[in-house]
Design an enzyme around this catalytic site. Structure first.
Site, short mmCIF file in Angstrom:
data_model
loop_
_atom_site.label_atom_id
_atom_site.label_comp_id
_atom_site.label_asym_id
_atom_site.label_seq_id
_atom_site.Cartn_x
_atom_site.Cartn_y
_atom_site.Cartn_z
CB CYS A 9 -34.18 27.33 -10.96
SG CYS A 9 -33.79 26.43 -9.43
NE ARG A 15 -36.54 30.18 -9.83
CZ ARG A 15 -35.80 31.01 -10.55
NH1 ARG A 15 -36.38 31.72 -11.49
NH2 ARG A 15 -34.51 31.13 -10.34
CG ASP A 127 -35.08 34.14 -7.77
OD1 ASP A 127 -35.47 33.55 -6.74
OD2 ASP A 127 -33.89 34.46 -7.97
P1 4NP Z 1 -34.05 29.05 -7.19
O1 4NP Z 1 -34.09 30.26 -6.15
O2 4NP Z 1 -33.15 29.50 -8.34
O3 4NP Z 1 -35.46 28.92 -7.61
O4 4NP Z 1 -33.51 27.86 -6.44
C1 4NP Z 1 -32.94 30.90 -5.68
C2 4NP Z 1 -32.20 30.32 -4.68
C3 4NP Z 1 -31.08 30.98 -4.18
C4 4NP Z 1 -30.70 32.19 -4.72
C5 4NP Z 1 -31.44 32.76 -5.75
C6 4NP Z 1 -32.55 32.11 -6.23
N1 4NP Z 1 -29.56 32.86 -4.20
O5 4NP Z 1 -29.27 33.97 -4.68
O6 4NP Z 1 -28.89 32.31 -3.31
#
Ligand code: 4NP
Length: 157
Positions: A9, A15, A127
């Protein structure tokens, strides 16, 4: 040699660690721990070294009774060789992964996670980072469906 899965991800704190831990849970229950290995990574460097997001862990514990283990790392080119199948959570992750493979040598190893869903028709795992609790619960439901489909796919091979 075990078959190696890599879930990817953006941040590797919501995720993809959920996908990795849910898949492990299903693999253990199926008695296939020796045959299939799981890992996860993020396309970004934002959260390198961080544990899974506490809101994501809370949803996994509440809905499935599992703890999320892991420490975020960034996807790297060598992952193309090291893994048999790379599962992108959304289309942006998919595109960012393939941008590191300009000749298309590993293109066939990269798939969208939701391609393995059977109950849900949504094509991406949304997300949840900037949203509320319901988004995290939805991620768990989608990933359980996709992981069950993925396990079925692997067993049929
Ligand atoms: P992930 O979620 O991609 O599912 O781990 C996110 C975690 C952090 C961020 C965006 C999505 N961020 O912008 O820091």
């Amino acid at each position: 040699m075990p078959y190696k899965l890599l879930f990817v991800c953006l941040g590797n704190i919501c995720r993809s660690p959920s996908a990795e831990n849910i898949m492990y849970h299903l693999i253990e229950r199926a008695g296939l721990s020796e045959s299939i290995l799981c890992d996860s990574a993020g396309t970004s460097s934002y959260h390198i070294g961080s544990p899974p997001d506490r809101r994501m862990s809370a949803a996994a514990t509440q809905k499935l009774g599992i703890k999320l283990r892991g420490s975020a790392r960034q996807f790297q080119k060598s992952d193309f060789q090291d893994f048999d199948l790379i599962l992108a959570m959304d289309r942006e992750n998919y595109k960012d992964i393939l941008s590191l493979d300009p000749t298309g040598l590993y293109r066939q190893k990269v798939r969208l996670m939701c391609d393995f869903c059977s109950k849900y028709t949504i094509k991406e795992v949304p997300d949840p980072y900037y949203g509320g609790e319901e988004g995290f619960n939805q991620v768990i439901d989608l990933l359980v469906d996709a992981c069950q489909g993925l396990l079925k796919h692997l067993r049929s091979q």
